[in-house]
Design a protein around this motif. Structure first.
Motif, PDB file in Angstrom:
ATOM      1  N   PRO A  27       1.031  38.364  29.669  1.00  0.00           N
ATOM      2  CA  PRO A  27       1.218  39.692  30.244  1.00  0.00           C
ATOM      3  C   PRO A  27      -0.034  40.552  30.180  1.00  0.00           C
ATOM      4  CG  PRO A  27       2.202  39.592  28.065  1.00  0.00           C
ATOM      5  CD  PRO A  27       1.724  38.209  28.383  1.00  0.00           C
ATOM      6  N   VAL A  28      -0.197  41.418  31.181  1.00  0.00           N
ATOM      7  CA  VAL A  28      -1.280  42.391  31.206  1.00  0.00           C
ATOM      8  C   VAL A  28      -0.751  43.674  31.834  1.00  0.00           C
ATOM      9  CG1 VAL A  28      -2.176  41.552  33.432  1.00  0.00           C
ATOM     10  CG2 VAL A  28      -3.674  42.829  31.886  1.00  0.00           C
ATOM     11  N   ASN A  29      -1.047  44.797  31.195  1.00  0.00           N
ATOM     12  CA  ASN A  29      -0.648  46.096  31.734  1.00  0.00           C
ATOM     13  C   ASN A  29      -1.588  46.495  32.870  1.00  0.00           C
ATOM     14  OD1 ASN A  29       1.438  46.396  29.882  1.00  0.00           O
ATOM     15  ND2 ASN A  29       0.177  47.541  28.419  1.00  0.00           N
ATOM     16  N   ALA A  30      -1.023  47.062  33.924  1.00  0.00           N
ATOM     17  CA  ALA A  30      -1.808  47.468  35.092  1.00  0.00           C
ATOM     18  C   ALA A  30      -1.519  48.935  35.387  1.00  0.00           C
ATOM     19  CB  ALA A  30      -1.457  46.599  36.296  1.00  0.00           C
ATOM     20  N   ALA A  31      -2.484  49.810  35.058  1.00  0.00           N
ATOM     21  CA  ALA A  31      -2.291  51.249  35.227  1.00  0.00           C
ATOM     22  C   ALA A  31      -3.632  51.945  35.349  1.00  0.00           C
ATOM     23  CB  ALA A  31      -1.517  51.835  34.036  1.00  0.00           C
ATOM     24  N   SER A  32      -3.640  53.037  36.084  1.00  0.00           N
ATOM     25  CA  SER A  32      -4.842  53.870  36.162  1.00  0.00           C
ATOM     26  C   SER A  32      -5.053  54.576  34.833  1.00  0.00           C
ATOM     27  CB  SER A  32      -4.717  54.888  37.280  1.00  0.00           C
ATOM     28  OG  SER A  32      -4.619  54.248  38.538  1.00  0.00           O
ATOM     29  N   HIS A  33      -6.286  54.970  34.562  1.00  0.00           N
ATOM     30  CA  HIS A  33      -6.598  55.688  33.330  1.00  0.00           C
ATOM     31  C   HIS A  33      -6.098  57.131  33.438  1.00  0.00           C
ATOM     32  CE1 HIS A  33      -8.926  52.366  31.877  1.00  0.00           C
ATOM     33  NE2 HIS A  33      -9.688  52.381  32.954  1.00  0.00           N
ATOM     34  N   GLY A  34      -5.599  57.623  32.314  1.00  0.00           N
ATOM     35  CA  GLY A  34      -5.095  58.991  32.291  1.00  0.00           C
ATOM     36  C   GLY A  34      -3.603  59.024  32.550  1.00  0.00           C
ATOM     37  N   THR A  35      -2.875  59.683  31.680  1.00  0.00           N
ATOM     38  CA  THR A  35      -1.428  59.781  31.848  1.00  0.00           C
ATOM     39  C   THR A  35      -1.061  61.092  32.537  1.00  0.00           C
ATOM     40  OG1 THR A  35      -1.208  60.738  29.630  1.00  0.00           O
ATOM     41  CG2 THR A  35      -0.958  58.337  29.844  1.00  0.00           C
ATOM     42  N   LEU A  36       0.195  61.176  32.911  1.00  0.00           N
ATOM     43  CA  LEU A  36       0.675  62.329  33.664  1.00  0.00           C
ATOM     44  C   LEU A  36       2.121  62.574  33.291  1.00  0.00           C
ATOM     45  CD1 LEU A  36      -0.298  64.177  36.102  1.00  0.00           C
ATOM     46  CD2 LEU A  36       0.842  62.515  37.580  1.00  0.00           C
ATOM     47  N   VAL A  86     -10.154  41.248  30.243  1.00  0.00           N
ATOM     48  CA  VAL A  86     -10.168  40.077  31.132  1.00  0.00           C
ATOM     49  C   VAL A  86     -10.997  40.335  32.387  1.00  0.00           C
ATOM     50  CG1 VAL A  86      -7.986  39.172  30.277  1.00  0.00           C
ATOM     51  CG2 VAL A  86      -7.977  40.708  32.266  1.00  0.00           C
ATOM     52  N   GLY A  87     -11.535  41.581  32.525  1.00  0.00           N
ATOM     53  CA  GLY A  87     -12.525  41.797  33.566  1.00  0.00           C
ATOM     54  C   GLY A  87     -12.214  42.772  34.672  1.00  0.00           C
ATOM     55  N   PHE A  88     -11.153  43.576  34.541  1.00  0.00           N
ATOM     56  CA  PHE A  88     -10.825  44.529  35.603  1.00  0.00           C
ATOM     57  C   PHE A  88     -10.762  45.938  35.017  1.00  0.00           C
ATOM     58  CE2 PHE A  88      -8.383  46.919  38.648  1.00  0.00           C
ATOM     59  CZ  PHE A  88      -8.672  46.342  39.877  1.00  0.00           C
ATOM     60  N   ARG A  89     -11.410  46.873  35.690  1.00  0.00           N
ATOM     61  CA  ARG A  89     -11.387  48.272  35.245  1.00  0.00           C
ATOM     62  C   ARG A  89     -10.717  49.126  36.313  1.00  0.00           C
ATOM     63  NH1 ARG A  89     -13.814  49.326  30.638  1.00  0.00           N
ATOM     64  NH2 ARG A  89     -15.258  47.775  29.771  1.00  0.00           N
ATOM     65  N   PHE A  90      -9.725  49.843  35.886  1.00  0.00           N
ATOM     66  CA  PHE A  90      -8.967  50.700  36.798  1.00  0.00           C
ATOM     67  C   PHE A  90      -9.654  52.057  36.981  1.00  0.00           C
ATOM     68  CE2 PHE A  90      -5.721  47.677  35.514  1.00  0.00           C
ATOM     69  CZ  PHE A  90      -5.017  47.479  36.698  1.00  0.00           C
ATOM     70  N   SER A  91      -9.290  52.726  38.047  1.00  0.00           N
ATOM     71  CA  SER A  91      -9.758  54.086  38.298  1.00  0.00           C
ATOM     72  C   SER A  91      -8.959  55.059  37.427  1.00  0.00           C
ATOM     73  CB  SER A  91      -9.570  54.439  39.770  1.00  0.00           C
ATOM     74  OG  SER A  91      -8.183  54.503  40.083  1.00  0.00           O
ATOM     75  N   ALA A  94      -6.843  35.184  41.582  1.00  0.00           N
ATOM     76  CA  ALA A  94      -8.033  34.334  41.500  1.00  0.00           C
ATOM     77  C   ALA A  94      -8.574  34.200  40.087  1.00  0.00           C
ATOM     78  CB  ALA A  94      -9.128  34.894  42.412  1.00  0.00           C
ATOM     79  N   ALA A  95      -8.023  34.946  39.142  1.00  0.00           N
ATOM     80  CA  ALA A  95      -8.496  34.907  37.758  1.00  0.00           C
ATOM     81  C   ALA A  95      -7.886  33.716  37.023  1.00  0.00           C
ATOM     82  CB  ALA A  95      -8.149  36.215  37.053  1.00  0.00           C
ATOM     83  N   ASP A  96      -8.178  33.610  35.726  1.00  0.00           N
ATOM     84  CA  ASP A  96      -7.641  32.482  34.970  1.00  0.00           C
ATOM     85  C   ASP A  96      -6.902  32.898  33.698  1.00  0.00           C
ATOM     86  OD1 ASP A  96      -9.755  33.275  33.417  1.00  0.00           O
ATOM     87  OD2 ASP A  96     -10.858  31.377  33.521  1.00  0.00           O
ATOM     88  N   PHE A  97      -6.691  34.197  33.488  1.00  0.00           N
ATOM     89  CA  PHE A  97      -5.959  34.619  32.294  1.00  0.00           C
ATOM     90  C   PHE A  97      -4.478  34.277  32.450  1.00  0.00           C
ATOM     91  CE2 PHE A  97      -5.364  38.267  35.079  1.00  0.00           C
ATOM     92  CZ  PHE A  97      -4.043  38.634  34.837  1.00  0.00           C
ATOM     93  N   THR A  98      -3.791  34.174  31.343  1.00  0.00           N
ATOM     94  CA  THR A  98      -2.348  33.961  31.354  1.00  0.00           C
ATOM     95  C   THR A  98      -1.686  34.996  30.457  1.00  0.00           C
ATOM     96  OG1 THR A  98      -2.483  32.355  29.542  1.00  0.00           O
ATOM     97  CG2 THR A  98      -2.546  31.488  31.800  1.00  0.00           C
TER      98      THR A  98
END
Length: 292
Positions: free
Chosen positions: A217-226, A272-277, A211-215
């Motif tokens: 690539p965007v990375n999608a990951a929770s905060h904090g590495t493991l 772009v407006g989304f904050r991950f857990s 539903a967004a309007d960005f174009t």
């Protein structure tokens, strides 16, 4: 949606449907779609069959869960040319596989630029084995072809390693089973951190991205590495068992044991407006799920 029959793809279908969207799923029909969802059966590799299944339908957005090569991307670019204004391609952290460094910083989207990445359609992309062995490159070239040739807006969601939900890969279950049974987990001498994301959250993000309007690539990951040691420690706490870690001695390394940093920078997602857990918010839950 193309695909969407299993794991977080099915959850994405439910997210969209629950939000009131009229959802159409296109796949080969091996798994029935949820109630209330239009289900079209077609092999996405067969352009004529895909066109016939779609008929004269038009869509506000297409979410492609199962595009693994530039050949599949080219078919999509042609078939959906006059059918949609927006296309969301589900991609992967594996596009960064050859670029990660043992002590590198978190990877940003510009590490792989789909507007410039070379595309070679003459490679044997139709061969299932070749495609599986070149998964990251197939995704890179699919991103590149759609970005440069598609006549609609293209957003590329590069998904971190997904944990939780109906995970058909069995990677987390591998750890839980071995640790509970007191069997060793084979790891690299100096395992490096990686980014992960919870299955329900990546489904929410993809629904949001539709539903967004960005174009681009965007990375999608929770905060904090493991890293693999932290993962094993979390499983050990849940099972009450001390993990046995065996530094690799010729055996295949366990999944999620990496010798290079797979951390993803999610700054663009925030912009772009989304904050991950955070991984810490949901990791104990997915470990308990994997225990069954």
């Amino acid at each position: 949606m193309i695909g969407g029959s299993r794991h977080f793809g099915r959850r994405l279908v439910e997210e969209l449907s629950d939000a009131g969207a009229a959802v159409t799923v296109v796949n080969r029909g091996s798994t029935p779609a949820p109630q209330g969802v239009t289900h079209l059966r077609a092999d996405r590799d067969d352009e004529a069959e895909l066109r016939a299944a779609l008929g004269d339908r038009r869509f506000d957005v297409v979410v492609d869960q199962v595009c693994y090569s530039p050949l599949q991307a080219a078919v999509a670019a042609r078939v959906f040319a006059d059918r949609t204004r927006r296309y969301v391609l589900t991609s992967t952290v594996e596009v960064y596989a050859e670029l990660a460094r043992p002590d590198g910083s978190a990877l940003t989207e510009d590490a792989v630029d789909p507007s410039a990445w070379p595309v070679d359609p003459e490679l044997p992309w139709a061969d299932d084995r070749f495609r599986a062995e070149h998964y990251g490159e197939g995704k890179r070239q699919a991103e590149a072809l759609l970005t440069r040739q598609a006549p609609f807006d293209v957003a590329v969601v590069r998904t971190a390693h997904v944990l939780g939900g109906a995970d058909f890969t069995g990677r987390l279950a591998h750890y839980v089973e071995r640790i509970e049974r007191g069997r060793p987990v084979v790891v690299h001498p100096a395992p490096r951190p990686a980014s992960f994301v919870h299955a329900p959250e990546i489904a929410r993000f993809l629904a949001w991205a539709a539903a967004a309007d960005f174009t681009g690539p965007v990375n999608a990951a929770s905060h904090g590495t493991l890293d693999v040691r932290g993962l094993c420690a979390a499983i050990g706490r849940s099972t009450g068992t001390d993990p046995i870690l065996l530094v690799g001695t010729g055996e295949p390394f366990s999944p999620f044991s990496f010798d290079r940093c797979y951390a993803m920078d999610t700054g663009r997602a925030a912009r772009v407006g989304f904050r991950f857990s955070s991984v810490a918010d949901w990791l104990p839950l997915v470990v308990e799920e994997a225990r069954g």
